[in-house]
Design a protein around this motif. Structure first.
Motif, PDB file in Angstrom:
ATOM      1  N   THR A 141      95.810  43.524  67.818  1.00  0.00           N
ATOM      2  CA  THR A 141      96.015  44.520  68.720  1.00  0.00           C
ATOM      3  C   THR A 141      95.045  44.770  70.070  1.00  0.00           C
ATOM      4  N   THR A 142      94.871  45.688  70.573  1.00  0.00           N
ATOM      5  CA  THR A 142      93.856  46.038  71.488  1.00  0.00           C
ATOM      6  C   THR A 142      92.863  47.063  71.596  1.00  0.00           C
TER       7      THR A 142
ATOM      8  N   GLY B 209      90.495  47.221  76.282  1.00  0.00           N
ATOM      9  CA  GLY B 209      91.289  46.264  76.683  1.00  0.00           C
ATOM     10  C   GLY B 209      91.088  44.689  75.943  1.00  0.00           C
TER      11      GLY B 209
ATOM     12  N   ARG C  65      93.461  55.723  74.440  1.00  0.00           N
ATOM     13  CA  ARG C  65      94.263  54.509  74.533  1.00  0.00           C
ATOM     14  C   ARG C  65      94.388  53.721  73.142  1.00  0.00           C
TER      15      ARG C  65
ATOM     16  N   TYR D 289      97.926  51.686  71.444  1.00  0.00           N
ATOM     17  CA  TYR D 289      97.957  50.346  71.278  1.00  0.00           C
ATOM     18  C   TYR D 289      98.167  49.939  69.778  1.00  0.00           C
TER      19      TYR D 289
ATOM     20  N   ASP E 216     101.600  48.029  68.842  1.00  0.00           N
ATOM     21  CA  ASP E 216     101.348  46.579  68.204  1.00  0.00           C
ATOM     22  C   ASP E 216     101.979  46.648  66.603  1.00  0.00           C
TER      23      ASP E 216
ATOM     24  N   LEU F 101     101.851  55.082  77.020  1.00  0.00           N
ATOM     25  CA  LEU F 101     101.637  53.546  77.024  1.00  0.00           C
ATOM     26  C   LEU F 101     102.652  52.607  77.044  1.00  0.00           C
ATOM     27  N   HIS F 102     104.039  53.163  76.327  1.00  0.00           N
ATOM     28  CA  HIS F 102     104.950  52.102  76.015  1.00  0.00           C
ATOM     29  C   HIS F 102     105.503  51.433  77.333  1.00  0.00           C
TER      30      HIS F 102
ATOM     31  N   THR G  13     104.133  50.479  80.087  1.00  0.00           N
ATOM     32  CA  THR G  13     103.417  49.681  80.859  1.00  0.00           C
ATOM     33  C   THR G  13     102.744  48.433  79.713  1.00  0.00           C
ATOM     34  N   TYR G  14     102.544  48.832  78.555  1.00  0.00           N
ATOM     35  CA  TYR G  14     101.851  47.804  77.427  1.00  0.00           C
ATOM     36  C   TYR G  14     102.978  47.295  76.562  1.00  0.00           C
TER      37      TYR G  14
END
Length: 414
Positions: free
Chosen positions: A50-51, A55, A138, A142, A146, A184-185, A187-188
């Motif tokens: 994951t992140t 980032g 964030r 993430y 993920d 975040l969905h 864009t991520y």
């Protein structure tokens, strides 16, 4: 990093080059609704890439479950836990599988029972990742997204890949993780087919929560929240140290190594003034502290999936004002939000009680979106005398009771 001594949590060398959501390891596990009561389902844990909040590559574990029998295409419900802690033994992957009778029972397992009885697949990630973070900006979003990617590609679950219909849910700390994931969905992880997110008591403003929880039975959560930010930010810790009493330092040190139930029970009715040498407003006005608190609030991005958002008007942990403001911000930007406010009087209600009474409405809404029904666009706000008044809980109670009975009897769910 690996405080439990379990090497499964150690990502393999070179994992950083894997794509987000890639499975790094898997194992079959036994999961429990309570410490000593196994759920008769098929379950695995997945270690995946994951992140982190900056980032950079990171790793996390999710626990995935399906009913007994052949794998087949089915919806997936990602349940975010209110673990509210910073040690491995408090994470859902541990509490769901621990043989230790003293391990705190994961309340989210009760939600999993209802979902599995419906024939859905369930994923319960460790939103804090392998470093056991909490409230980290964030990161919780993430790890959730993920974890869903990992579940989709895990063949034993039998999910239909990118076509998998997905929903998110979580209350309190789990609502925080679900809200981050929903924001975040787009864009991520825009490829994920997230049909909706049912988010309860998402603590939209940490500073306001520190005020409202002060002096209440669950006041120990103040220590958990502050310790979580300290765990992330040396700058925050240094700034805060100027205002903390000796007792405050002791309470915060303990919160870094205890589960939430222990911290709360050891600090019943904790008042913020018990930890500080100055009023809380003075501390929150410190520029370094204010910046760290603000970074943890949601509302900087707008979910594109429909939302079912609920919060008690008198919630002492997730104050209603900031949640009203968050909904207003989402709606002004074009989000689709069904917002339910529970006005049960404070004397007979609290954060934990509404977490239970809202289950009926949550599953009624999840049933619809996971069946393919898309809520009408736009925003709708309803204030109920109690979340028991909407009729959904009465309809849900027999299914919940049946699922619990089948679990206690060792019968297969679903």
């Amino acid at each position: 990093m690996n405080t439990s001594g379990d090497a499964f949590y150690d990502p393999p060398a070179g994992y950083e080059s894997a794509t987000p959501g890639a499975i790094l390891g898997s194992r079959q596990v036994r999961v429990s609704a309570f410490s000593a009561v196994s759920m008769n389902v098929q379950a695995w844990q997945l270690l995946y890439r994951t992140t982190d909040s900056d980032g950079n590559p990171h790793a996390a574990v999710t626990t995935v479950m399906i009913p007994q029998g052949p794998a087949q295409p089915r919806p997936l419900l990602s349940i975010q836990a209110a673990y509210d802690a910073m040690v491995r033994s408090c994470m859902p992957s541990y509490t769901l599988t621990a043989d230790d009778p003293a391990a705190p029972p994961p309340s989210e397992a009760l939600l999993a029972v209802s979902a599995l009885e419906r024939g859905w697949a369930v994923a319960i990630p460790d939103p804090g990742g392998i470093d056991n973070r909490f409230l980290t900006p964030r990161l919780m979003g993430y790890t959730v997204l993920d974890g869903i990617r990992a579940a989709q590609q895990f063949a034993p679950l039998g999910l239909p890949g990118a076509a998998t219909r997905i929903a998110l849910t979580g209350y309190s700390g789990g609502g925080i993780g679900s809200a981050w994931a929903a924001e975040l969905h787009p864009t991520y992880a825009p490829e994920l087919n997230i049909a909706g997110a049912a988010i309860g008591a998402p603590v939209a403003d940490l500073g306001a929560a520190l005020h409202s929880a002060s002096g209440r039975a669950a006041g120990g959560l103040i220590a958990m929240g502050v310790a979580a930010v300290m765990n992330d930010s040396p700058e925050f810790s240094a700034a805060l140290d100027r205002y903390v009493t000796p007792r405050g330092r002791s309470v915060l040190r303990a919160a870094l190594v205890d589960c939430a139930n222990t911290t709360v029970s050891k600090n019943l009715f904790l008042n913020a003034s018990d930890l500080l040498t100055v009023p809380l407003d003075v501390v929150l006005a410190d520029p370094v502290i204010a910046a760290a608190i603000t970074e943890r609030n949601r509302g900087s991005a707008v979910p594109t999936t429909p939302l079912y958002l609920f919060n008690a008007v008198n919630d002492e942990i997730s104050p209603i004002g900031p949640v009203d403001d968050l909904v207003e911000k989402y709606c002004a930007a074009g989000a689709s939000v069904t917002y339910v406010r529970d006005a049960m009087p404070d004397l007979v209600s609290n954060h934990a009680i509404v977490g239970l009474t809202s289950v009926g409405g949550t599953f009624a809404w999840l049933d619809r979106v996971l069946a393919g029904e898309r809520p009408e666009p736009g925003c709708r706000t309803t204030t109920l005398a109690s979340s028991l008044d909407d009729g959904a809980w009465a309809a849900e109670l027999p299914d919940v009771a049946q699922g619990l009975a089948r679990t206690l009897l060792g019968q297969a769910l679903g």
